[in-house]
Design a protein around this motif. Sequence first.
Motif, PDB file in Angstrom:
ATOM      1  N   THR A 100     -11.211  -8.179  -1.620  1.00  0.00           N
ATOM      2  CA  THR A 100     -10.183  -8.192  -0.587  1.00  0.00           C
ATOM      3  C   THR A 100      -9.259  -6.992  -0.730  1.00  0.00           C
ATOM      4  N   ALA A 101      -8.963  -6.377   0.395  1.00  0.00           N
ATOM      5  CA  ALA A 101      -7.938  -5.325   0.443  1.00  0.00           C
ATOM      6  C   ALA A 101      -6.758  -5.875   1.222  1.00  0.00           C
ATOM      7  N   LEU A 102      -5.576  -5.775   0.628  1.00  0.00           N
ATOM      8  CA  LEU A 102      -4.381  -6.326   1.246  1.00  0.00           C
ATOM      9  C   LEU A 102      -3.369  -5.221   1.489  1.00  0.00           C
ATOM     10  N   ARG A 103      -3.066  -4.987   2.768  1.00  0.00           N
ATOM     11  CA  ARG A 103      -2.008  -4.031   3.108  1.00  0.00           C
ATOM     12  C   ARG A 103      -0.756  -4.838   3.440  1.00  0.00           C
ATOM     13  N   LEU A 104       0.297  -4.641   2.666  1.00  0.00           N
ATOM     14  CA  LEU A 104       1.529  -5.374   2.903  1.00  0.00           C
ATOM     15  C   LEU A 104       2.175  -4.939   4.208  1.00  0.00           C
ATOM     16  N   ARG A 105       2.824  -5.881   4.867  1.00  0.00           N
ATOM     17  CA  ARG A 105       3.485  -5.572   6.131  1.00  0.00           C
ATOM     18  C   ARG A 105       4.630  -4.587   5.897  1.00  0.00           C
ATOM     19  N   ARG A 106       4.646  -3.550   6.687  1.00  0.00           N
ATOM     20  CA  ARG A 106       5.648  -2.509   6.480  1.00  0.00           C
ATOM     21  C   ARG A 106       7.060  -3.005   6.731  1.00  0.00           C
ATOM     22  N   GLU A 107       7.187  -3.994   7.603  1.00  0.00           N
ATOM     23  CA  GLU A 107       8.530  -4.509   7.857  1.00  0.00           C
ATOM     24  C   GLU A 107       9.014  -5.413   6.724  1.00  0.00           C
ATOM     25  N   GLU A 108       8.146  -5.702   5.755  1.00  0.00           N
ATOM     26  CA  GLU A 108       8.551  -6.537   4.626  1.00  0.00           C
ATOM     27  C   GLU A 108       8.285  -5.861   3.279  1.00  0.00           C
ATOM     28  N   THR A 109       8.121  -4.558   3.329  1.00  0.00           N
ATOM     29  CA  THR A 109       7.963  -3.751   2.121  1.00  0.00           C
ATOM     30  C   THR A 109       8.593  -2.389   2.380  1.00  0.00           C
ATOM     31  N   ILE A 110       9.307  -1.858   1.416  1.00  0.00           N
ATOM     32  CA  ILE A 110       9.864  -0.517   1.566  1.00  0.00           C
ATOM     33  C   ILE A 110       9.814   0.183   0.219  1.00  0.00           C
ATOM     34  N   LEU A 111       9.406   1.446   0.228  1.00  0.00           N
ATOM     35  CA  LEU A 111       9.237   2.223  -0.990  1.00  0.00           C
ATOM     36  C   LEU A 111       9.920   3.582  -0.852  1.00  0.00           C
ATOM     37  N   ARG A 112      10.362   4.111  -1.966  1.00  0.00           N
ATOM     38  CA  ARG A 112      10.797   5.514  -2.022  1.00  0.00           C
ATOM     39  C   ARG A 112      10.293   6.110  -3.333  1.00  0.00           C
ATOM     40  N   SER A 113      10.073   7.408  -3.321  1.00  0.00           N
ATOM     41  CA  SER A 113       9.536   8.091  -4.495  1.00  0.00           C
ATOM     42  C   SER A 113      10.614   8.924  -5.171  1.00  0.00           C
ATOM     43  N   ARG A 114      10.408   9.172  -6.453  1.00  0.00           N
ATOM     44  CA  ARG A 114      11.358   9.992  -7.211  1.00  0.00           C
ATOM     45  C   ARG A 114      11.369  11.420  -6.685  1.00  0.00           C
ATOM     46  N   ASP A 115      10.195  11.937  -6.395  1.00  0.00           N
ATOM     47  CA  ASP A 115      10.065  13.271  -5.801  1.00  0.00           C
ATOM     48  C   ASP A 115       9.750  13.118  -4.324  1.00  0.00           C
ATOM     49  N   ALA A 116       9.663  14.223  -3.626  1.00  0.00           N
ATOM     50  CA  ALA A 116       9.504  14.145  -2.175  1.00  0.00           C
ATOM     51  C   ALA A 116       8.197  13.487  -1.752  1.00  0.00           C
ATOM     52  N   PHE A 117       7.160  13.591  -2.604  1.00  0.00           N
ATOM     53  CA  PHE A 117       5.869  13.015  -2.214  1.00  0.00           C
ATOM     54  C   PHE A 117       5.189  12.434  -3.444  1.00  0.00           C
ATOM     55  N   PHE A 118       4.573  11.266  -3.257  1.00  0.00           N
ATOM     56  CA  PHE A 118       3.802  10.628  -4.329  1.00  0.00           C
ATOM     57  C   PHE A 118       2.532  10.057  -3.741  1.00  0.00           C
ATOM     58  N   GLN A 119       1.434  10.236  -4.458  1.00  0.00           N
ATOM     59  CA  GLN A 119       0.168   9.619  -4.052  1.00  0.00           C
ATOM     60  C   GLN A 119      -0.687   9.367  -5.287  1.00  0.00           C
ATOM     61  N   GLN A 120      -1.163   8.139  -5.415  1.00  0.00           N
ATOM     62  CA  GLN A 120      -2.043   7.808  -6.532  1.00  0.00           C
ATOM     63  C   GLN A 120      -2.850   6.566  -6.171  1.00  0.00           C
ATOM     64  N   ALA A 121      -4.110   6.555  -6.604  1.00  0.00           N
ATOM     65  CA  ALA A 121      -4.999   5.433  -6.321  1.00  0.00           C
ATOM     66  C   ALA A 121      -5.268   4.627  -7.594  1.00  0.00           C
ATOM     67  N   ASN A 122      -5.674   3.380  -7.372  1.00  0.00           N
ATOM     68  CA  ASN A 122      -6.113   2.497  -8.459  1.00  0.00           C
ATOM     69  C   ASN A 122      -5.052   2.308  -9.550  1.00  0.00           C
ATOM     70  N   VAL A 123      -3.819   2.061  -9.127  1.00  0.00           N
ATOM     71  CA  VAL A 123      -2.738   1.813 -10.080  1.00  0.00           C
ATOM     72  C   VAL A 123      -2.750   0.324 -10.448  1.00  0.00           C
ATOM     73  N   PRO A 124      -2.922  -0.035 -11.716  1.00  0.00           N
ATOM     74  CA  PRO A 124      -2.914  -1.452 -12.107  1.00  0.00           C
ATOM     75  C   PRO A 124      -1.564  -2.104 -11.794  1.00  0.00           C
ATOM     76  N   VAL A 125      -1.606  -3.401 -11.447  1.00  0.00           N
ATOM     77  CA  VAL A 125      -0.404  -4.115 -11.019  1.00  0.00           C
ATOM     78  C   VAL A 125      -0.111  -5.262 -11.984  1.00  0.00           C
ATOM     79  N   VAL A 126       1.142  -5.331 -12.455  1.00  0.00           N
ATOM     80  CA  VAL A 126       1.561  -6.416 -13.339  1.00  0.00           C
ATOM     81  C   VAL A 126       2.867  -7.014 -12.830  1.00  0.00           C
TER      82      VAL A 126
END
Length: 500
Positions: A100-126
Amino acid sequence: MRTIAFLIMSGLFVSATLRAEAITEADLLKHIEILASDGFEGREPGTLGENKTVHYIATQWSRAGLRPAGEKGSWYAPVALVERTPVTADIIFGSPDRRTALRLRREETILRSRDAFFQQANVPVVFAGYAQGGAGQEQTAVEGKLVILPQTVPGDADDSAGFRQRKTQLIEAGALAIISVVADQGRWMRSLRRYQRGATGLGDADNHAAVEGLISFNQFRRLLQPTGLAAENLLAHSADTGIIDLGWSADVTVDTKVRRYVSHNVVAKISGRKADSGALLFLGHWDHFGICRAEDPLEPGQDRICNGAIDNASGISLLIETAKRLSGGDLDRDIYFLATTAEEKGLLGARAFVRNPPVALDRFQAVFNADTIALSDDRTNIAVIGLQESGLGKDIGVVAQQQGREIDRSGYSDAYLKRQDGYVFVERDIPALMITSAFADEAKVTAYLDGPYHDVSDEVNEALVLSGAAADANFHVALGRYFGSTATYPGKATSGGADN
């Protein structure tokens, strides 16, 4: 006669007379009217309003005979700040069973990065609760991972300091990203709007994870469904829970608007006669919210400036007048005066000061913070925020008796300990108190917080009450004289609340 004439001409006679005079409501009002005027544009850090504010404070302390104690012999200590405002973000979770791939609803999730741009795949979640394991164990559990952290500790819904401390621990352990759960779904929209406005922190990158954000309770529950864990149960027991591997991995892409700028603390000093007897510190924050409302085309000319008359032009006026009364070098201990920036953004100016103080922090025998003092006409009762943590109870009691004041013992004001600059010093085990008649009056504090607080209506008007503030200012002069003398106060108290 010649001696008196010389003293008058040199200004020494005038300053000695001033030091003996009580601080009046008019003394405080003249500074508040300037600092909270529209010309200072709400005193927002990094603006023309800041330039006017810090110059005014430094000028007043210079005229009072204080010496500059900032960087390189100046009145100012630079504070590097960074403002981060979310732009766009996308996060896709891969389920533990990889089906299953789950994309969280954008209206119920908000993110900001330390630098102007961040991208990374397969980050483990705890998931991280507030129970800490050993340092090495925790580093292994969170390093390079996306950590889901409850925003509050169960049973202590306002413990922002506890959350901030836990978040810092996780960052130091190597967490790549930290997403906070807003447990109360009813508060989600308010939390989201606040996050959308952006946040300011100290310029040190080590204070931030590569990605930070918020997730609603509903989305957190969606995320946990494939794991068999119950969201309600996990949050309810987070105080006793450590790190749990959720089995998810995440692909994360974040764009953020990053603005770096320098603001300033103002630092001044009155030299004492005994250099080895330690020092005192009086402080208050000069900043407010600036031009805080967008222009409404339907209401041209409406008030858009959060002037911050009570919060905290009133506290700065107390510091200016207290400095005038204590100047002259007739006390044993050095007395420092500090006007901090970015208190409204998270006590940042105070945090910068304790990282780089003009003298070793352990030299400060006591710290007194002045904030939001112009609310009460009570010249008798005073709240002493931080008293239980200070070990200064007996001494404050002596000064209160001398000044005809009664210490409020209701405990109401204790709720504000972690919301003011003095708490930064309490965290370092330095006795720090916020003493004011304003917070001894629960009804007036509540009315202020529900009304003008952080609003355009906090300006010089009928809501400004200075009778209690003037009494508080004179109390601070008495504090300076009592704690500045080794005869009345020989040395630092033991922190921890003894004898309060």
